[in-house]
Design a protein around this motif. Sequence first.
Motif, PDB file in Angstrom:
ATOM      1  N   ALA A   1       0.860  -1.183   0.000  1.00 19.79           N
ATOM      2  CA  ALA A   1       0.000   0.000   0.000  1.00 19.79           C
ATOM      3  C   ALA A   1       0.897   1.235   0.000  1.00 19.79           C
ATOM      4  CB  ALA A   1      -0.884   0.003   1.237  1.00 19.79           C
ATOM      5  N   VAL A   2       0.575   2.198  -0.862  1.00 15.54           N
ATOM      6  CA  VAL A   2       1.366   3.428  -0.928  1.00 15.54           C
ATOM      7  C   VAL A   2       0.535   4.563  -0.349  1.00 15.54           C
ATOM      8  CG1 VAL A   2       2.525   5.056  -2.450  1.00 15.54           C
ATOM      9  CG2 VAL A   2       2.571   2.612  -2.976  1.00 15.54           C
ATOM     10  N   VAL A   3       0.988   5.091   0.764  1.00 19.69           N
ATOM     11  CA  VAL A   3       0.243   6.165   1.413  1.00 19.69           C
ATOM     12  C   VAL A   3       1.120   7.419   1.438  1.00 19.69           C
ATOM     13  CG1 VAL A   3      -0.977   6.870   3.491  1.00 19.69           C
ATOM     14  CG2 VAL A   3      -0.947   4.459   2.823  1.00 19.69           C
ATOM     15  N   PRO A   4       0.664   8.498   0.794  1.00 19.63           N
ATOM     16  CA  PRO A   4       1.490   9.707   0.730  1.00 19.63           C
ATOM     17  C   PRO A   4       1.851  10.227   2.131  1.00 19.63           C
ATOM     18  CG  PRO A   4      -0.399   9.890  -0.753  1.00 19.63           C
ATOM     19  CD  PRO A   4      -0.601   8.652   0.055  1.00 19.63           C
ATOM     20  N   THR A   5       3.086  10.700   2.234  1.00 17.84           N
ATOM     21  CA  THR A   5       3.609  11.215   3.498  1.00 17.84           C
ATOM     22  C   THR A   5       2.699  12.289   4.097  1.00 17.84           C
ATOM     23  OG1 THR A   5       5.818  10.820   2.623  1.00 17.84           O
ATOM     24  CG2 THR A   5       5.672  12.272   4.529  1.00 17.84           C
TER      25      THR A   5
ATOM     26  N   VAL B   1      12.517  10.455   6.328  1.00 17.59           N
ATOM     27  CA  VAL B   1      13.070  10.318   4.977  1.00 17.59           C
ATOM     28  C   VAL B   1      12.039   9.746   4.004  1.00 17.59           C
ATOM     29  CG1 VAL B   1      14.876   9.253   3.584  1.00 17.59           C
ATOM     30  CG2 VAL B   1      15.408  10.048   5.901  1.00 17.59           C
ATOM     31  N   GLY B   2      11.366   8.670   4.399  1.00 21.09           N
ATOM     32  CA  GLY B   2      10.419   7.995   3.502  1.00 21.09           C
ATOM     33  C   GLY B   2      11.105   7.036   2.567  1.00 21.09           C
ATOM     34  N   GLY B   3      10.388   6.617   1.503  1.00 20.39           N
ATOM     35  CA  GLY B   3      10.942   5.707   0.497  1.00 20.39           C
ATOM     36  C   GLY B   3      11.494   4.425   1.104  1.00 20.39           C
ATOM     37  N   LYS B   4      12.599   3.961   0.532  1.00 18.24           N
ATOM     38  CA  LYS B   4      13.202   2.699   0.962  1.00 18.24           C
ATOM     39  C   LYS B   4      13.824   2.782   2.347  1.00 18.24           C
ATOM     40  CE  LYS B   4      14.391   0.478  -3.390  1.00 18.24           C
ATOM     41  NZ  LYS B   4      15.493   0.057  -4.264  1.00 18.24           N
ATOM     42  N   SER B   5      14.223   3.991   2.723  1.00 16.09           N
ATOM     43  CA  SER B   5      14.817   4.155   4.045  1.00 16.09           C
ATOM     44  C   SER B   5      13.789   3.814   5.122  1.00 16.09           C
ATOM     45  CB  SER B   5      15.327   5.583   4.222  1.00 16.09           C
ATOM     46  OG  SER B   5      15.876   5.745   5.502  1.00 16.09           O
ATOM     47  N   ALA B   6      12.536   4.215   4.885  1.00 15.99           N
ATOM     48  CA  ALA B   6      11.460   3.871   5.823  1.00 15.99           C
ATOM     49  C   ALA B   6      11.228   2.364   5.842  1.00 15.99           C
ATOM     50  CB  ALA B   6      10.182   4.603   5.442  1.00 15.99           C
ATOM     51  N   THR B   7      11.290   1.737   4.646  1.00 13.77           N
ATOM     52  CA  THR B   7      11.148   0.279   4.571  1.00 13.77           C
ATOM     53  C   THR B   7      12.193  -0.390   5.455  1.00 13.77           C
ATOM     54  OG1 THR B   7      10.686   0.625   2.222  1.00 13.77           O
ATOM     55  CG2 THR B   7      10.884  -1.660   2.962  1.00 13.77           C
ATOM     56  N   GLY B   8      13.431   0.083   5.316  1.00  8.91           N
ATOM     57  CA  GLY B   8      14.549  -0.507   6.050  1.00  8.91           C
ATOM     58  C   GLY B   8      14.362  -0.458   7.557  1.00  8.91           C
ATOM     59  N   ILE B   9      13.955   0.696   8.062  1.00  6.46           N
ATOM     60  CA  ILE B   9      13.810   0.772   9.523  1.00  6.46           C
ATOM     61  C   ILE B   9      12.539   0.058   9.989  1.00  6.46           C
ATOM     62  CG2 ILE B   9      15.273   2.828   9.753  1.00  6.46           C
ATOM     63  CD1 ILE B   9      12.748   4.498  10.193  1.00  6.46           C
ATOM     64  N   ALA B  10      11.482   0.053   9.139  1.00  7.45           N
ATOM     65  CA  ALA B  10      10.240  -0.648   9.528  1.00  7.45           C
ATOM     66  C   ALA B  10      10.491  -2.146   9.680  1.00  7.45           C
ATOM     67  CB  ALA B  10       9.141  -0.401   8.503  1.00  7.45           C
ATOM     68  N   ARG B  11      11.346  -2.693   8.810  1.00 12.41           N
ATOM     69  CA  ARG B  11      11.630  -4.135   8.849  1.00 12.41           C
ATOM     70  C   ARG B  11      12.314  -4.561  10.144  1.00 12.41           C
ATOM     71  NH1 ARG B  11      10.814  -6.758   4.045  1.00 12.41           N
ATOM     72  NH2 ARG B  11      11.243  -5.595   2.149  1.00 12.41           N
ATOM     73  N   THR B  12      12.973  -3.640  10.814  1.00 12.58           N
ATOM     74  CA  THR B  12      13.703  -4.003  12.033  1.00 12.58           C
ATOM     75  C   THR B  12      12.796  -4.034  13.257  1.00 12.58           C
ATOM     76  OG1 THR B  12      14.254  -1.756  12.764  1.00 12.58           O
ATOM     77  CG2 THR B  12      15.714  -2.749  11.121  1.00 12.58           C
ATOM     78  N   LEU B  13      11.557  -3.554  13.104  1.00 12.74           N
ATOM     79  CA  LEU B  13      10.677  -3.418  14.269  1.00 12.74           C
ATOM     80  C   LEU B  13      10.287  -4.770  14.873  1.00 12.74           C
ATOM     81  CD1 LEU B  13       8.258  -0.556  13.131  1.00 12.74           C
ATOM     82  CD2 LEU B  13       9.741  -0.504  15.157  1.00 12.74           C
ATOM     83  N   ALA B  14      10.145  -4.778  16.178  1.00  9.34           N
ATOM     84  CA  ALA B  14       9.594  -5.928  16.887  1.00  9.34           C
ATOM     85  C   ALA B  14       8.104  -6.040  16.560  1.00  9.34           C
ATOM     86  CB  ALA B  14       9.781  -5.745  18.391  1.00  9.34           C
TER      87      ALA B  14
ATOM     88  N   PRO C   1       6.978   8.425  -0.768  1.00 13.30           N
ATOM     89  CA  PRO C   1       6.230   7.866   0.365  1.00 13.30           C
ATOM     90  C   PRO C   1       6.967   6.682   0.987  1.00 13.30           C
ATOM     91  CG  PRO C   1       5.125   7.374  -1.718  1.00 13.30           C
ATOM     92  CD  PRO C   1       6.253   8.298  -2.046  1.00 13.30           C
ATOM     93  N   ALA C   2       6.811   6.544   2.278  1.00 18.37           N
ATOM     94  CA  ALA C   2       7.358   5.387   2.982  1.00 18.37           C
ATOM     95  C   ALA C   2       6.722   4.130   2.424  1.00 18.37           C
ATOM     96  CB  ALA C   2       7.059   5.502   4.471  1.00 18.37           C
ATOM     97  N   VAL C   3       7.536   3.123   2.134  1.00 21.55           N
ATOM     98  CA  VAL C   3       7.014   1.860   1.600  1.00 21.55           C
ATOM     99  C   VAL C   3       7.121   0.806   2.698  1.00 21.55           C
ATOM    100  CG1 VAL C   3       7.283   0.082  -0.152  1.00 21.55           C
ATOM    101  CG2 VAL C   3       7.734   2.476  -0.730  1.00 21.55           C
ATOM    102  N   VAL C   4       5.984   0.345   3.155  1.00 22.27           N
ATOM    103  CA  VAL C   4       5.971  -0.653   4.221  1.00 22.27           C
ATOM    104  C   VAL C   4       5.304  -1.925   3.685  1.00 22.27           C
ATOM    105  CG1 VAL C   4       5.253  -1.162   6.576  1.00 22.27           C
ATOM    106  CG2 VAL C   4       5.802   1.191   5.925  1.00 22.27           C
ATOM    107  N   PRO C   5       6.060  -3.045   3.654  1.00 22.57           N
ATOM    108  CA  PRO C   5       5.508  -4.281   3.099  1.00 22.57           C
ATOM    109  C   PRO C   5       4.216  -4.698   3.820  1.00 22.57           C
ATOM    110  CG  PRO C   5       7.864  -4.501   3.491  1.00 22.57           C
ATOM    111  CD  PRO C   5       7.441  -3.202   4.102  1.00 22.57           C
ATOM    112  N   THR C   6       3.280  -5.200   3.019  1.00 24.68           N
ATOM    113  CA  THR C   6       1.982  -5.647   3.534  1.00 24.68           C
ATOM    114  C   THR C   6       2.135  -6.631   4.691  1.00 24.68           C
ATOM    115  OG1 THR C   6       1.128  -5.397   1.302  1.00 24.68           O
ATOM    116  CG2 THR C   6      -0.202  -6.709   2.807  1.00 24.68           C
ATOM    117  N   SER C   7       3.103  -7.537   4.563  1.00 20.44           N
ATOM    118  CA  SER C   7       3.262  -8.577   5.586  1.00 20.44           C
ATOM    119  C   SER C   7       3.568  -7.987   6.965  1.00 20.44           C
ATOM    120  CB  SER C   7       4.380  -9.544   5.181  1.00 20.44           C
ATOM    121  OG  SER C   7       5.595  -8.834   5.030  1.00 20.44           O
TER     122      SER C   7
END
Lengths: 358, 358
Positions: A279-283, B250-263, B278-284
Motif C-alpha cells: 500500500a502506498v500512502v502519501p507522506t 526520509v520515507g521511500g526505501k529508508s522507511a522500509t529498512g527501519i520498519a523491517r527491524t521493528l519488533a 512515500p514510505a514503503v511498508v511491506p503488507t506482511s
Amino acid sequence: MRAASLRTTFKSFNAPSISSRGFAAKSSPQALQYTQHGAPKSVLKLENVELPKLKDDQVLVKMVAAPINPADINMIEGVYGKKAQLPAIGGNEGVGIVVEAGPKSSFKPNQHVIPSVAGLGTWRTHGVFQHSDLLAVPEGIKPEYAATVSVNPATALRLLNDFADLKQGDYIIQNGANSAVGFAVIQLAKARGIKTINIVRNRNNYEEVHERLTRVGGDVVVTDEYLEGAQFKRLLLDLPQQPKLALDCVGGKSATGIARTLAPNGTLVTYGGMSRKPAVVPTSLFIFKNIQHKGFWLTKWNEENPDKRQQSMDELFKLISQDKLKIWAEKRHLHEWAEAVEHSQAAYRDRKIVLSFE
Amino acid sequence: MRAASLRTTFKSFNAPSISSRGFAAKSSPQALQYTQHGAPKSVLKLENVELPKLKDDQVLVKMVAAPINPADINMIEGVYGKKAQLPAIGGNEGVGIVVEAGPKSSFKPNQHVIPSVAGLGTWRTHGVFQHSDLLAVPEGIKPEYAATVSVNPATALRLLNDFADLKQGDYIIQNGANSAVGFAVIQLAKARGIKTINIVRNRNNYEEVHERLTRVGGDVVVTDEYLEGAQFKRLLLDLPQQPKLALDCVGGKSATGIARTLAPNGTLVTYGGMSRKPAVVPTSLFIFKNIQHKGFWLTKWNEENPDKRQQSMDELFKLISQDKLKIWAEKRHLHEWAEAVEHSQAAYRDRKIVLSFE
C-alpha cells in the motif's frame, strides 16, 4: 443472479453413519494431505487416514463442509504468515458434527461445531480436535453458512469493531469490495446503519457485481478507475462527511486511492494484499491529516482473544438467522477437490467454493 | 568538530534599546516579508514595518534570534500543510525579550519568550503577539537554545513520549539521525537510558557525523547502505530485543529498512519526507507483525494541546540546563538572510542556521 441464488442449498445432513464408540466408519476416513509446500494441485493428495484414539479433552468430529479460502492456498504454497508442520492437512475453516466427545468436553453428539483457531486442517471427512479449538454452532444455521462464517465474516466484524468508533450514518470505504470479506463488510455495516463506499476492479461482469453488492446494501459501488477520476472527487465532496475507515485488501495504488478519501484522523486497515504490491500512502496524509495505517490478521486476533471468539461468532450467527448476512458460495464434492482448488484461484472470481464431504 | 564547538556562543544581549511606552525604537522595526509564494530568495524582502498598537492581551517583543527550519522554507514555497495568509512574515520559531506587556498578560519586561504555536512570523526585529501564543523561557537558557528548542527538540520529545511505552534498555531506530530532530532524539533517549540505532545517508563527511552522533550518546550509527546489508541483520539479531519504535523523516526505501527491524506490534512514525517519496511498508509487516504506521506534526499537536506545551518546553529547558541536550547551530545576522536561507537548503548540511537580530 437473483437474490434466491445467494442461498445455495446443501443436501441436508443426517446423523453420522458411524458408531460413536470405537469409531467404525462405513468407509475409511480420508484427508487432503500435503507433505511438501508447492502448487496445491501438485502437492495435495486425498488419502485414507487413521484416526487417533480420543483423549478426555478431545472431540471426534465428522466434517460436513469446508471452504477453500485464499489463505488456505497460500499456506499450502508456504507463503503464508503461519507455516504448517508437515505433513499437514489443508483447510482452516469448516463445519462438522460431533460424533463423540471426551468426558472433559461439554460438546454433545450431533452438535455442530466450527474451528475457533487456524491450522486444524478441515479438508477431511473426520477429525479428532481439542475441545478448546472448537466453537458451538446454534441450531438452524445452514452448513454452508457455518462453514464459511469463522474467517471472512469474522474478519469483517473485527474490521468494523476494532479500528474506528463508527456510528449510524458514518461512512467507510473499502477496496476489493466483492471479496468474501468485502461482501460481509457491506452487510454488517448495513445492519448498523453505516454507509459503505465500495471499490471493485473493472471487469467483464461488472454490472452483475454492482447489482449484487448494491442489493445487499452497498451505498456506493464504483470501479477502481472511477476512484481516480474527477467525478469521484465530486461524489466525495457531496457526502455529509468523509470516511472514517478505509479497508484495504488490495494494496498498491488502490490503497492510495481509498486512503486519500479519509477524513482527518482516519484509519487505513490492510488485511490483504491481492495486488502483491505494498500500500502506498502519501507522506502528507500521515503528517498533515494524521491518518493511521494498521494491519489486521484474524489468526492472530483469535490466538490473542480466546474469550471473545464465541461472542464474535454469536453476533454473526444472530445476523445470519435474521437473514441480514448472506454468503455467496457454491458447493463441490471432496472428490472434485483438484478442479475446485484450481477454480478457486481463477481471476475475478468471488463466489466462494465450499467442499462438501457428504 | 569538537564538543566545545557545539555551543556556539551568541553575543550576550542587553535590555532593549527601545522605550517601552509608546515604542520609539532607535531604528525602524524590520521584517522579512513575502507577498507571494515562491523560492524564498526571490519572494522574501527585508522591509521596514509599522507595529500595531498594543492591546490588553498582547505583548511587544524584541526578537533576539530565530532559526531557519525546513518547514519555514516549505511554508514560503507554499508547499506546507499550513498556508500563511499573505502578506506574511517568514519564520515560525525564535526567542525574544518582552519590551512591554498589556495589562491582561502576566509577562514582565525583560523576560524571554518563545512562540507556543506556528505561524507567528519570527523573522523580524520586533513583534506584537497574543499573550497566549507565547511561552516563558527560564533564566539562564542561552538565546540560541531558546530560539531552537520549540520545534525540533519539542518534536523529538513528543516522538519519544507519545508513540511507544519506552523503558530503560529499550531500543528505537531512526533515519535522518543527523537532522536536528534526530540529534535531539539521541540525546533525549540517552537521558532516559533508551538505546538508539541511528541511520544516516552515506556522505563525504560521514566520519565526522558518526563521531558527533556517537559523542552525544548514539549507541549504533550506520549508513543507509549498511542498513540494507547482511552485517546489519546480524547486528539486529545480536540485540537483546528488536526496536519498539522507528522514527522516519526520509520515507521511500529508508522507511522500509527501519520498519523491517521493528519488533512485533512496533510503531513506525513518519514526521518528515526528505526523499519526497512515500514510505514503503511491506503488507506482511502490517498483517503478520501488526506494525502500525502513524504520522506526527508538531503544529497540530501544539494546537490540540495548549495545556501541555509549557510542560513539554520545561522538560527540555531542564535537560538543557543539565547540559544533557545540545544543539548544533551557527549564527548569521538578519542582514545576511539571503545567503543564510540558501545555505540552510544545501544538501547534506545539518548544522542549524540561526538568524540574529542584534
